[in-house]
Write a protein that holds these residues in place. Structure first.
Motif, mmCIF file in Angstrom:
data_model
loop_
_atom_site.group_PDB
_atom_site.id
_atom_site.type_symbol
_atom_site.label_atom_id
_atom_site.label_comp_id
_atom_site.label_asym_id
_atom_site.label_seq_id
_atom_site.Cartn_x
_atom_site.Cartn_y
_atom_site.Cartn_z
ATOM 1 N N ARG A 154 45.609 144.516 5.295
ATOM 2 C CA ARG A 154 45.184 144.334 3.910
ATOM 3 C C ARG A 154 46.262 144.868 2.970
ATOM 4 O O ARG A 154 47.107 145.681 3.364
ATOM 5 C CB ARG A 154 43.860 145.049 3.645
ATOM 6 N N SER A 191 45.386 146.336 -0.064
ATOM 7 C CA SER A 191 44.844 147.492 -0.781
ATOM 8 C C SER A 191 43.742 148.125 0.065
ATOM 9 O O SER A 191 43.307 147.556 1.068
ATOM 10 C CB SER A 191 44.304 147.075 -2.155
ATOM 11 N N SER A 192 43.273 149.287 -0.366
ATOM 12 C CA SER A 192 42.388 150.075 0.502
ATOM 13 C C SER A 192 40.910 150.008 0.145
ATOM 14 O O SER A 192 40.057 150.288 0.986
ATOM 15 C CB SER A 192 42.824 151.543 0.476
ATOM 16 N N GLY A 193 40.578 149.642 -1.092
ATOM 17 C CA GLY A 193 39.215 149.816 -1.576
ATOM 18 C C GLY A 193 38.151 149.113 -0.760
ATOM 19 O O GLY A 193 37.135 149.719 -0.390
ATOM 20 N N LYS A 194 38.347 147.833 -0.460
ATOM 21 C CA LYS A 194 37.329 147.066 0.252
ATOM 22 C C LYS A 194 37.078 147.638 1.643
ATOM 23 O O LYS A 194 35.928 147.745 2.096
ATOM 24 C CB LYS A 194 37.748 145.601 0.350
ATOM 25 N N THR A 195 38.154 148.022 2.341
ATOM 26 C CA THR A 195 37.996 148.573 3.686
ATOM 27 C C THR A 195 37.349 149.948 3.645
ATOM 28 O O THR A 195 36.521 150.280 4.501
ATOM 29 C CB THR A 195 39.359 148.650 4.400
ATOM 30 N N ARG A 226 35.148 151.039 1.501
ATOM 31 C CA ARG A 226 33.714 150.841 1.282
ATOM 32 C C ARG A 226 33.032 150.254 2.520
ATOM 33 O O ARG A 226 31.861 150.545 2.794
ATOM 34 C CB ARG A 226 33.501 149.930 0.061
ATOM 35 N N TYR A 227 33.770 149.476 3.280
ATOM 36 C CA TYR A 227 33.242 148.896 4.517
ATOM 37 C C TYR A 227 32.997 149.965 5.577
ATOM 38 O O TYR A 227 31.953 150.002 6.228
ATOM 39 C CB TYR A 227 34.226 147.845 5.026
ATOM 40 N N ASP A 229 29.441 148.534 3.351
ATOM 41 C CA ASP A 229 29.399 147.289 2.581
ATOM 42 C C ASP A 229 29.884 146.135 3.449
ATOM 43 O O ASP A 229 31.042 146.109 3.885
ATOM 44 C CB ASP A 229 30.286 147.396 1.339
ATOM 45 N N GLY A 230 28.984 145.190 3.740
ATOM 46 C CA GLY A 230 29.355 144.045 4.555
ATOM 47 C C GLY A 230 29.457 144.336 6.029
ATOM 48 O O GLY A 230 29.977 143.508 6.796
ATOM 49 N N GLU A 277 40.750 156.004 -2.422
ATOM 50 C CA GLU A 277 41.335 154.709 -2.770
ATOM 51 C C GLU A 277 42.533 154.888 -3.697
ATOM 52 O O GLU A 277 43.599 154.273 -3.492
ATOM 53 C CB GLU A 277 40.279 153.833 -3.439
ATOM 54 N N HIS A 282 43.863 148.586 9.743
ATOM 55 C CA HIS A 282 42.505 149.038 10.058
ATOM 56 C C HIS A 282 42.358 149.039 11.568
ATOM 57 O O HIS A 282 42.400 147.990 12.202
ATOM 58 C CB HIS A 282 41.499 148.087 9.402
#
Length: 415
Positions: free
Chosen positions: A9, A11-15, A17-18, A23-24, A62, A81
């Protein structure tokens, strides 16, 4: 214990939160524990009196991770990841997982100039840890290059075996030692492309590997002709690719209407050199030893040419093998020299290793893998004043990381 890498990825934010908030996520994320972070931002989980998470805020993590990543604008593959998973019925306490994470990341090339975070999930039958690591090295002298991912699959597997022995865990055999218990490269990377008309699922791979494992065991110490016949007896079609000089240069396998090269079914054990320990030498015009270990199947050109040629021309039956004589291999004049083209033979199913003839309906498909790599050369000039500032900040950050680690009682010797 197995390890896996998911897609890179930018950036770090989505991972974050995952892995922290779920999330997801594929499973419920409740029983989670912050393992460790090599960052100034620490545990983002706030717990209530009952010990359960009441708030999870990953904003500081993040910001810090992305701030480092932004120092390398040459690549969008700046975050990796990783997942490390234990077999069922095996568990480690959080403090031992920290040793696992640090040892694993060190094996992949991450050091005090790296930033990462790790979280433990206890919500499934397989206890596992998620690691989000920034691949940008926090060092302006190195141009904020990316940590190399060259051979990271094998380096990570070696670390898994070391950690299993150190903590007394069940040893998960590596692919080179078995018929595929640990994850292969495709599953490790999580980047296997799947054709729209055919899914090469794990069950098919498992079934054909099992049959070929029997064929190899039955043929060890005997002739290559016997191996080809044992493949047929176990329900697998061996397909030989011959060169213009009449020598075998590759092998594929067919099963349940699907065909795939030996290198893609089991690269360490089912290719032609891995089976027989020989490889065609174009200069010597004959088969030559590879000098590497093999499955102990013996190839003799005079003896085994008829069976190899049979499997190059068509799908043989057990009766075909029974009718093969011990006729000497003929002297083959290259058709390339005769007609300017390569010998193609008259096989109606496969015209090249693992590739179906275009005029056959339901043509066999081969799996392909997306290989990602980042460039890490210095592409721009760095302002001298900023360079001195970054050098000082980098030295202070590395020192702080060591102090935080030592203060937490985390040892560095995990040998």
């Amino acid at each position: 214990m197995i390890h896996r890498k998911l897609s890179y990825r930018n950036s770090s934010g989505k991972t974050l939160r995952y892995i922290y908030r779920g999330d997801g996520h594929e499973h419920a994320v409740v029983d989670i524990h912050h393992v460790a972070s090599q960052s100034f931002a620490q545990d983002p989980i706030v717990r209530g009196a009952d010990g359960l998470p009441v708030e999870i805020n990953t904003d500081l993590l993040e910001f810090e991770l992305d701030s480092l990543a932004d120092k390398n604008q040459r690549s969008d593959l700046r975050f990796a990841h990783y997942i490390i998973s234990l077999p069922k019925n095996e568990k480690l306490p959080t403090e031992q997982w920290e040793h696992v994470v640090r040892y694993y990341l060190a094996a992949l090339g991450y050091d005090d100039q790296s930033k990462w975070t790790a979280v433990l999930h206890n919500d499934t039958d397989n206890q596992h840890v998620h690691i989000l690591a920034c691949r940008v090295v926090n060092n302006p002298e190195l141009g904020y290059r990316l940590i190399s991912d060259s051979n990271d699959h094998d380096r990570g597997m070696a670390a898994m075996r070391d950690l299993e022995r150190f903590f007394g865990l069940k040893v998960t055999p590596s692919p080179a030692e078995t018929w595929g218990v640990d994850l292969g490269v495709a599953a490790y990377k999580g980047l296997q492309k799947r054709d729209a008309s055919f899914v090469m699922d794990d069950s098919w791979i498992t079934r054909i590997r099992t049959r070929l494992a029997h064929a190899v065991e039955q043929s060890r110490g005997s002739s290559f002709s016997s191996f080809l016949q044992n493949c047929r007896r176990n329900g697998v079609d061996p397909i030989i690719k011959m060169n213009p000089d009449g020598y075998p240069v590759g092998i594929s396998y067919g099963f349940e209407g699907r065909y795939l090269s030996g290198s893609k079914i089991k690269s360490t054990r089912l290719t032609l050199p891995a089976l027989i320990g020989q490889k065609y030498c174009s200069q010597q015009k004959r088969m030559m030893p590879t000098g590497r270990s093999s499955e102990g199947i013996r190839y003799d050109h005079v003896r085994d040419y008829p069976a190899a040629k049979l499997c190059a021309d068509r799908t043989p039956t057990n009766k075909d093998f029974a009718e093969l004589g011990q006729a000497p291999a003929p002297v083959v004049v290259s058709r390339k020299a005769q007609s300017g083209g390569l010998e193609t033979g008259n096989r109606s199913v496969v015209k090249a290793e693992g590739v179906a003839s275009r005029n056959i309906a339901g043509a066999p498909l081969s799996a392909s893998f997306a290989m990602l790599s980042g460039k890490s050369g210095i592409d721009e000039l760095v302002n001298l004043g900023n360079l001195y500032v970054d050098l000082a900040l980098n030295a202070a950050q590395a020192k702080a990381m060591r102090r935080l680690r030592d203060f937490g009682g985390v040892g560095t010797d995990h040998s």
